[in-house]
Enzyme design. Structure first.
Site, PDB file in Angstrom:
ATOM      1  N   SER A 261     -72.759  28.558  57.398  1.00  0.00           N
ATOM      2  CA  SER A 261     -72.789  27.105  57.178  1.00  0.00           C
ATOM      3  C   SER A 261     -73.344  26.415  58.408  1.00  0.00           C
ATOM      4  O   SER A 261     -73.206  26.916  59.532  1.00  0.00           O
ATOM      5  CB  SER A 261     -71.380  26.569  56.906  1.00  0.00           C
ATOM      6  N   ASP A 262     -73.980  25.253  58.207  1.00  0.00           N
ATOM      7  CA  ASP A 262     -74.219  24.399  59.356  1.00  0.00           C
ATOM      8  C   ASP A 262     -72.862  23.847  59.780  1.00  0.00           C
ATOM      9  O   ASP A 262     -71.915  23.801  59.006  1.00  0.00           O
ATOM     10  CB  ASP A 262     -75.209  23.280  59.011  1.00  0.00           C
ATOM     11  N   TRP A 263     -72.782  23.433  61.032  1.00  0.00           N
ATOM     12  CA  TRP A 263     -71.495  23.027  61.618  1.00  0.00           C
ATOM     13  C   TRP A 263     -71.027  21.715  60.969  1.00  0.00           C
ATOM     14  O   TRP A 263     -71.609  20.662  61.177  1.00  0.00           O
ATOM     15  CB  TRP A 263     -71.652  22.863  63.122  1.00  0.00           C
ATOM     16  N   GLY A 265     -70.799  21.555  57.584  1.00  0.00           N
ATOM     17  CA  GLY A 265     -71.501  21.488  56.307  1.00  0.00           C
ATOM     18  C   GLY A 265     -70.691  21.952  55.110  1.00  0.00           C
ATOM     19  O   GLY A 265     -71.194  21.968  53.993  1.00  0.00           O
TER      20      GLY A 265
END
Length: 740
Positions: A261-263, A265
């Site tokens: 995941s993006d941080w 997200g």
């Protein structure tokens, strides 16, 4: 006697123990066997611990089994300094400085896959030396609007160019036993409302424009990790999106790596379980500075997941798939016994940064051959502008760095000129005088309280009697410029720079404007300025790269990876929409009404509006003449290939490199298609007077479009043209052919 017998028994047992090494620890066994062996040894709690973060940038291993933690690092342009375990604050290390490489827009502008391999190999060595096993990059989101604050991290507007450049980068990084994590998958094309934009785009545009670079990274680059994007698609966040992750990435493309995941997200436990996410990071943070402390057990894939399994609400099928992928990552990186050791801050890394910078700089305009600077004639060189001195490696978001050194353009020019001429400097304008980001301080004091009028007057006075005037401006890494989580307010240069340039043009006809940015800017003064150079964010060796091109030590060979429009309304995202600049906490539907017509695909359709500078444009200090292109056949079948050959000759007096571009044009099709599409390019080095043949070979893939009704790629029989060009607007020859 008993002691002797016990000693004998022990010596006999040792070889047996050695033979009984667990399969997962046996490097001679296939990875899939090792994965299955490790998986069956894990407890439920150990599995759940592996699928979410345990600190700001790490996730748990299994100490009991000797499986190490996974350590991630930003970013695409250099290795981020260490932060505290559970805080965004600097850890205060003294050995975490790095080499900053040019931004990825510059890499794309080299149009040279060899430079991309060098970049990936070099940055991968630095990541490995710092014991990181996942590099959070490169980024390949398509350049849809010049307002996107994060375009500088990406590879331009064309899916073919981005595809050819991302593959060697990934391969170079992964040679070091470090996973590339290609981002942000997918449709993350602006920063404002990046968490709340639900992109509505047709399947043709998705498959033809926004996905090809990711597909190439997966199927050709064999990337070991993909990062999900913040935005939504089809009403689901991209980090847990059934269509993007399960159906396309893991289904159609066969991706066997991890989805990270993006941080911040991740937003939903149930979707995270079922919709293709493997590793959750940074939840309840903004990905930059804010966040809850020690919240890891409460992550969506932590206790909430474990409780669902223990209560029987969900099974462990999805969990086992996630863990298999994480184990695969471990065996490819931290548990690879042949993993190289890496290196940091080496002369070779600085040399790589300098070379990439030199090759990526684009000479946009050079009337009267003002450049290169002739130091035999120049007595005084005036350098004007804040970007001549401002550090550009600090700021911009998650790609901000702590460098060992950064040579400014002014210092690079002074170093190269030496005592051959006087180099004088004037500020010209004041932009952002601050020099701190996330605890990293530049140490520069750029405060200046003079009025714009006073600054311009000084600049004009300094420039009036100079042999050359070099204005170095553009954008910077501050909010609302080239910076994560913000977009630009408009296409124009900030801080009143247009007025400075106009005044300088009146004061001295030998004016060079160097635009430092990751984005196109408006140039209302373009007719008054003889030489214009696009210099990007060039990292540690910025000054050396710029000076080498200015003085002719390096012949510029960069080509634009995106179109420079004259006005913002010439960009389809802004003319036919949609693009929203107002921040919204609620989910906002955004339609990509332009469909496949992004960048030059849109510009080619316009009858009256021409770009300021077209895609693929870039001049040289030498001249090239193209011969008449030819094909090896006039008709090709669907399972055939066709080759096009053209000669290119250097007709100037210095060595240079030319990027020969191949576009394919479908003359009649069932669905609307662009006038032409890039399907090949080659960078060729030529000595003065030298001529070389350049050959492109394509198959039906280069002729195909995505038919969303059939959900398949279609190469329609009929008439095509191979267009040989030096840019999207500089066509050198056309070869007609037919697909039977």
């Amino acid at each position: 006697m008993k002691k002797v017998l016990f000693g004998l028994a022990f010596t006999v047992a040792l070889p047996l123990l050695a033979q009984q090494k667990p399969v997962y620890l046996d490097a001679t066994k296939p990875i899939e066997e090792r994965v299955e062996d490790a998986l069956k040894r894990l407890t439920l709690e150990e599995k759940v611990a592996m699928v979410h973060a345990q600190s700001k940038f790490s996730s748990a291993g299994v100490p009991r089994l000797g499986i190490p933690e996974n350590w991630m690092t930003d970013g695409p342009h250099g290795i981020r300094p260490e932060v505290l375990w559970d805080e965004w604050d600097q850890a205060g290390w003294t050995n975490d400085s790095c080499v900053a490489y040019p931004a990825l827009t510059c890499l794309a502008a080299t149009w040279n896959p060899d430079m991309s391999l060098l970049y990936g190999k070099s940055i991968g060595e630095e990541a490995r030396y710092r014991n990181k096993n996942v590099l959070l990059g490169p980024g390949v989101n398509i350049y849809r609007t010049p307002l996107n604050g994060r375009n500088f991290e990406y590879m331009g507007e064309d899916p073919y160019l981005a595809s050819r450049m991302v593959v060697p980068y990934v391969q170079g990084v992964q040679q070091n036993g470090v996973a590339a994590c290609v981002k942000h998958y997918a449709l993350n094309n602006q920063e404002i409302n990046r968490h709340t934009t639900n992109v509505i785009v047709d399947d043709r545009a998705l498959y033809e424009i926004y996905l090809p670079a990711f597909k190439a990274a997966v199927q050709e680059g064999k990337t070991w990790a993909i990062m999900g994007a913040y935005n939504l698609y089809k009403g689901q966040h991209a980090c847990h999106n059934q269509y993007l992750l399960n159906d396309i990435l893991k289904g159609e493309w066969g991706f066997d790596g991890v989805v990270v995941s993006d941080w911040g997200g991740v937003h939903d436990t149930d979707q995270s379980i079922t919709n293709g996410l493997d590793m959750e990071f940074g939840s309840w943070t903004d990905g930059l500075a804010n966040g809850s402390s020690n919240a890891y057990d409460n992550y969506y894939l932590a206790m909430p997941y474990l409780e669902r399994i223990k209560s029987g609400k969900v099974g462990t099928k999805e969990l086992d798939d996630k863990v298999r992928r994480i184990l695969r990552l471990s065996f490819r990186t931290t548990m690879d016994v042949n993993r190289p050791l890496g290196s940091m801050l080496s002369p070779e890394h600085y040399e790589a940064a300098r070379r990439i910078g030199e090759e990526g700089i684009v000479l946009l305009q050079n009337k009267g051959s003002l450049l290169p600077i002739d130091l035999n004639k120049a007595k005084k060189i005036a350098v004007i502008g804040e970007n001549a001195v401002k550090m550009m490696t600090v700021g911009g978001g998650s790609s901000s760095l702590k460098v060992q050194r950064e040579l400014s353009p002014l210092d690079g020019i002074k170093k190269r000129v030496g005592d051959k001429a006087e180099v004088v400097y004037a500020r010209g304008y004041v932009g952002d005088a601050r020099g701190e980001y996330n605890g990293v301080v530049t140490g520069q004091n750029l405060k200046d309280d003079r009025t714009p009028e006073e600054l311009i007057a000084e600049a004009v006075k300094v420039a009036a009697d100079a042999d050359y005037v070099i204005f170095i401006g553009g954008l910077n890494k501050s909010n609302n410029q080239d910076c994560e989580d913000t977009d630009r307010a408009g296409l124009g240069l900030p801080y009143g720079q247009d007025a400075v340039i106009t005044a300088l043009a009146k004061a001295n006809k030998n004016l060079v404007v160097i635009n430092i940015s990751g984005n196109a800017v408006a140039m209302p003064w373009i007719a008054e300025v003889p030489s214009v150079m696009q210099a990007w964010f060039l990292g540690s060796e910025a000054g050396n790269s710029i000076a080498a091109v200015l003085m002719g030590d390096a012949n510029p060979s960069g080509k634009l990876p995106f179109t420079f429009p004259v006005r913002l309304e010439d960009v389809p995202a802004h003319s036919v929409g949609e693009y929203f600049a107002e921040r919204s906490k609620k989910v906002v539907d955004m339609k990509y009404n332009e469909g496949i017509f992004v960048g030059y695909r849109w510009a080619d359709k316009q009858k009256k509006v021409k770009p300021l500078f077209p895609f693929g444009h870039g001049l040289s200090y030498t001249t090239f003449v193209y011969g008449k292109p030819a094909a090896d056949k006039k008709v090709m079948s669907a399972d055939d290939q066709i080759s096009f050959t053209v000669t290119v000759k250097n007709t100037g007096d210095r060595e240079g490199q030319e990027v020969v571009q191949l576009y394919i044009s479908d003359k009649k099709s069932s669905l609307p298609r662009p006038v032409k599409e890039l399907k090949g390019f080659k960078k060729v080095k030529l000595a003065p007077g030298e001529e070389k043949e350049v050959t492109f070979t394509v198959d039906k893939e280069a002729l195909s479009y995505f038919d969303d009704a059939q959900h398949s790629w279609v190469a329609e029989p009929g008439k095509f043209e191979a267009v040989i060009a030096a840019s999207a607007a500089d066509i050198k020859g056309i070869v007609p052919f037919e697909l039977k």
